[in-house]
Design a protein around this motif. Structure first.
Motif, PDB file in Angstrom:
ATOM      1  N   LEU A 101       7.664  29.238  11.491  1.00  0.00           N
ATOM      2  CA  LEU A 101       8.919  28.657  11.940  1.00  0.00           C
ATOM      3  C   LEU A 101       9.205  29.235  13.296  1.00  0.00           C
ATOM      4  N   THR A 102       9.255  28.092  14.266  1.00  0.00           N
ATOM      5  CA  THR A 102      10.047  28.639  15.511  1.00  0.00           C
ATOM      6  C   THR A 102      11.338  27.991  15.748  1.00  0.00           C
ATOM      7  N   LYS A 103      11.568  27.264  16.691  1.00  0.00           N
ATOM      8  CA  LYS A 103      12.962  26.667  17.097  1.00  0.00           C
ATOM      9  C   LYS A 103      13.279  25.720  16.226  1.00  0.00           C
ATOM     10  N   SER A 104      12.715  24.405  16.186  1.00  0.00           N
ATOM     11  CA  SER A 104      12.782  23.293  15.685  1.00  0.00           C
ATOM     12  C   SER A 104      12.295  23.273  14.071  1.00  0.00           C
ATOM     13  N   VAL A 105      13.304  22.901  12.959  1.00  0.00           N
ATOM     14  CA  VAL A 105      12.628  23.196  11.635  1.00  0.00           C
ATOM     15  C   VAL A 105      13.339  21.941  11.139  1.00  0.00           C
ATOM     16  N   ARG A 106      12.773  21.453   9.926  1.00  0.00           N
ATOM     17  CA  ARG A 106      13.053  20.292   8.931  1.00  0.00           C
ATOM     18  C   ARG A 106      13.475  21.060   7.705  1.00  0.00           C
ATOM     19  N   LEU A 107      14.565  20.772   7.099  1.00  0.00           N
ATOM     20  CA  LEU A 107      15.143  21.108   6.096  1.00  0.00           C
ATOM     21  C   LEU A 107      15.045  19.815   4.924  1.00  0.00           C
ATOM     22  N   ILE A 108      14.343  19.964   3.762  1.00  0.00           N
ATOM     23  CA  ILE A 108      14.094  18.859   2.796  1.00  0.00           C
ATOM     24  C   ILE A 108      14.795  19.185   1.388  1.00  0.00           C
TER      25      ILE A 108
ATOM     26  N   THR B  23      18.029  23.998  13.936  1.00  0.00           N
ATOM     27  CA  THR B  23      17.638  24.899  15.133  1.00  0.00           C
ATOM     28  C   THR B  23      17.709  26.196  14.747  1.00  0.00           C
ATOM     29  N   ILE B  24      16.543  27.112  15.037  1.00  0.00           N
ATOM     30  CA  ILE B  24      16.721  28.604  14.533  1.00  0.00           C
ATOM     31  C   ILE B  24      16.992  29.011  16.433  1.00  0.00           C
ATOM     32  N   ASP B  25      17.825  30.177  16.077  1.00  0.00           N
ATOM     33  CA  ASP B  25      18.382  30.597  17.450  1.00  0.00           C
ATOM     34  C   ASP B  25      17.321  32.035  17.569  1.00  0.00           C
ATOM     35  N   ASP B  26      17.746  32.582  18.555  1.00  0.00           N
ATOM     36  CA  ASP B  26      16.739  33.904  19.073  1.00  0.00           C
ATOM     37  C   ASP B  26      16.803  34.990  17.964  1.00  0.00           C
ATOM     38  N   LYS B  27      17.780  34.987  17.145  1.00  0.00           N
ATOM     39  CA  LYS B  27      18.291  35.943  16.300  1.00  0.00           C
ATOM     40  C   LYS B  27      17.580  35.531  14.593  1.00  0.00           C
ATOM     41  N   GLY B  28      17.018  34.462  14.717  1.00  0.00           N
ATOM     42  CA  GLY B  28      16.281  34.045  13.484  1.00  0.00           C
ATOM     43  C   GLY B  28      17.340  33.488  12.577  1.00  0.00           C
TER      44      GLY B  28
ATOM     45  N   ALA C 288      27.101  32.653   5.962  1.00  0.00           N
ATOM     46  CA  ALA C 288      28.412  32.801   6.607  1.00  0.00           C
ATOM     47  C   ALA C 288      29.205  31.522   6.365  1.00  0.00           C
ATOM     48  N   ALA C 289      30.436  31.647   6.614  1.00  0.00           N
ATOM     49  CA  ALA C 289      31.468  30.717   6.086  1.00  0.00           C
ATOM     50  C   ALA C 289      31.034  29.364   6.909  1.00  0.00           C
ATOM     51  N   ASN C 290      30.406  29.475   7.959  1.00  0.00           N
ATOM     52  CA  ASN C 290      30.087  28.290   8.878  1.00  0.00           C
ATOM     53  C   ASN C 290      28.646  27.702   8.358  1.00  0.00           C
ATOM     54  N   GLY C 291      28.017  28.169   7.533  1.00  0.00           N
ATOM     55  CA  GLY C 291      26.939  27.630   7.030  1.00  0.00           C
ATOM     56  C   GLY C 291      25.675  28.417   7.666  1.00  0.00           C
ATOM     57  N   ARG C 292      25.879  29.398   8.559  1.00  0.00           N
ATOM     58  CA  ARG C 292      24.899  30.171   9.169  1.00  0.00           C
ATOM     59  C   ARG C 292      23.952  30.942   8.320  1.00  0.00           C
ATOM     60  N   ILE C 293      22.731  30.952   8.397  1.00  0.00           N
ATOM     61  CA  ILE C 293      21.847  31.707   7.466  1.00  0.00           C
ATOM     62  C   ILE C 293      20.756  32.616   8.443  1.00  0.00           C
ATOM     63  N   ASN C 294      20.916  33.772   8.144  1.00  0.00           N
ATOM     64  CA  ASN C 294      19.710  34.733   8.850  1.00  0.00           C
ATOM     65  C   ASN C 294      18.635  34.814   8.004  1.00  0.00           C
ATOM     66  N   VAL C 295      17.586  34.306   8.520  1.00  0.00           N
ATOM     67  CA  VAL C 295      16.001  34.291   7.977  1.00  0.00           C
ATOM     68  C   VAL C 295      15.495  35.568   8.519  1.00  0.00           C
ATOM     69  N   PRO C 296      14.942  36.476   7.581  1.00  0.00           N
ATOM     70  CA  PRO C 296      14.221  37.561   8.193  1.00  0.00           C
ATOM     71  C   PRO C 296      13.070  37.298   8.655  1.00  0.00           C
ATOM     72  N   GLY C 297      12.434  38.187   9.833  1.00  0.00           N
ATOM     73  CA  GLY C 297      11.554  37.819  10.730  1.00  0.00           C
ATOM     74  C   GLY C 297      10.117  37.723  10.015  1.00  0.00           C
ATOM     75  N   GLU C 298      10.037  38.365   8.905  1.00  0.00           N
ATOM     76  CA  GLU C 298       8.275  38.293   8.281  1.00  0.00           C
ATOM     77  C   GLU C 298       8.398  36.807   7.584  1.00  0.00           C
ATOM     78  N   TYR C 299       9.444  36.462   7.173  1.00  0.00           N
ATOM     79  CA  TYR C 299       9.634  35.014   6.363  1.00  0.00           C
ATOM     80  C   TYR C 299       9.442  34.105   7.442  1.00  0.00           C
ATOM     81  N   LEU C 300      10.123  34.175   8.692  1.00  0.00           N
ATOM     82  CA  LEU C 300       9.892  33.139   9.773  1.00  0.00           C
ATOM     83  C   LEU C 300       8.525  33.111  10.300  1.00  0.00           C
TER      84      LEU C 300
END
Length: 153
Positions: free
Chosen positions: A107-114, A11-16, A90-102
């Motif tokens: 990409l909205t809220k629900s994503v699939r990682l393959i 899930t992508i949060d409000d901050k990407g 981040a250490a917890n595995g969190r990644i920030n995706v820049p807005g232009e890439y989203l």
């Protein structure tokens, strides 16, 4: 040897930001401490995520085909470099995706990682389901590829 496999939801949060599934983070091992590279996929509206070590090999292979003193190759290289960005995890595995890439990946809220071997493909869940190859198409294409390979030997 690192090889990403499987399909996971995130899930992508409000901050990407999203959290990389623990299976992928574990597969990275020490590479999880290095930057990641996010690339706009050239064929579809999705993103490809690479550990930097794998990305460097890809860049070198690409650059080795170009003449740095050729104007057309220079434009080609510029386009290539415009389509990716380095990010940290981040250490917890969190990644920030820049807005232009989203936006590019729709990409909205629900994503699939393959897992794609050396990379991880990131799709909007609805886009993924709409364009996903079905089992019968896969079987047919797989047989065609095998036949073609056998004929070439």
């Amino acid at each position: 040897m690192t090889e990403f496999t499987g399909t996971y939801h995130a899930t992508i949060d409000d901050k990407g930001r999203f959290v990389l599934p623990s299976a992928f983070k574990k597969e990275m091992g020490e590479m999880a401490l290095e930057p990641l590279v996010i690339e706009r996929n050239l064929f579809k509206n999705c993103l490809d995520i690479y550990p930097e070590a794998f990305w460097k090999n890809r860049v070198e292979a690409f650059k080795s085909t170009l003449d740095p003193f050729d104007e057309e190759d220079d434009a080609f290289l510029q386009f290539f470099y415009e389509n990716f960005i380095k990010v940290g995890m981040a250490a917890n595995g969190r990644i920030n995706v820049p807005g232009e890439y989203l936006g590019y990946g729709k990409l909205t809220k629900s994503v699939r990682l393959i897992g794609m071997g050396r990379s991880i493909r990131m799709w909007d869940s609805a886009e993924y389901e709409a364009g996903r190859m079905d089992k019968s198409t896969f079987a047919k294409r797989f047989q065609e590829k095998r036949k073609k390979k056998q004929e070439g030997q």
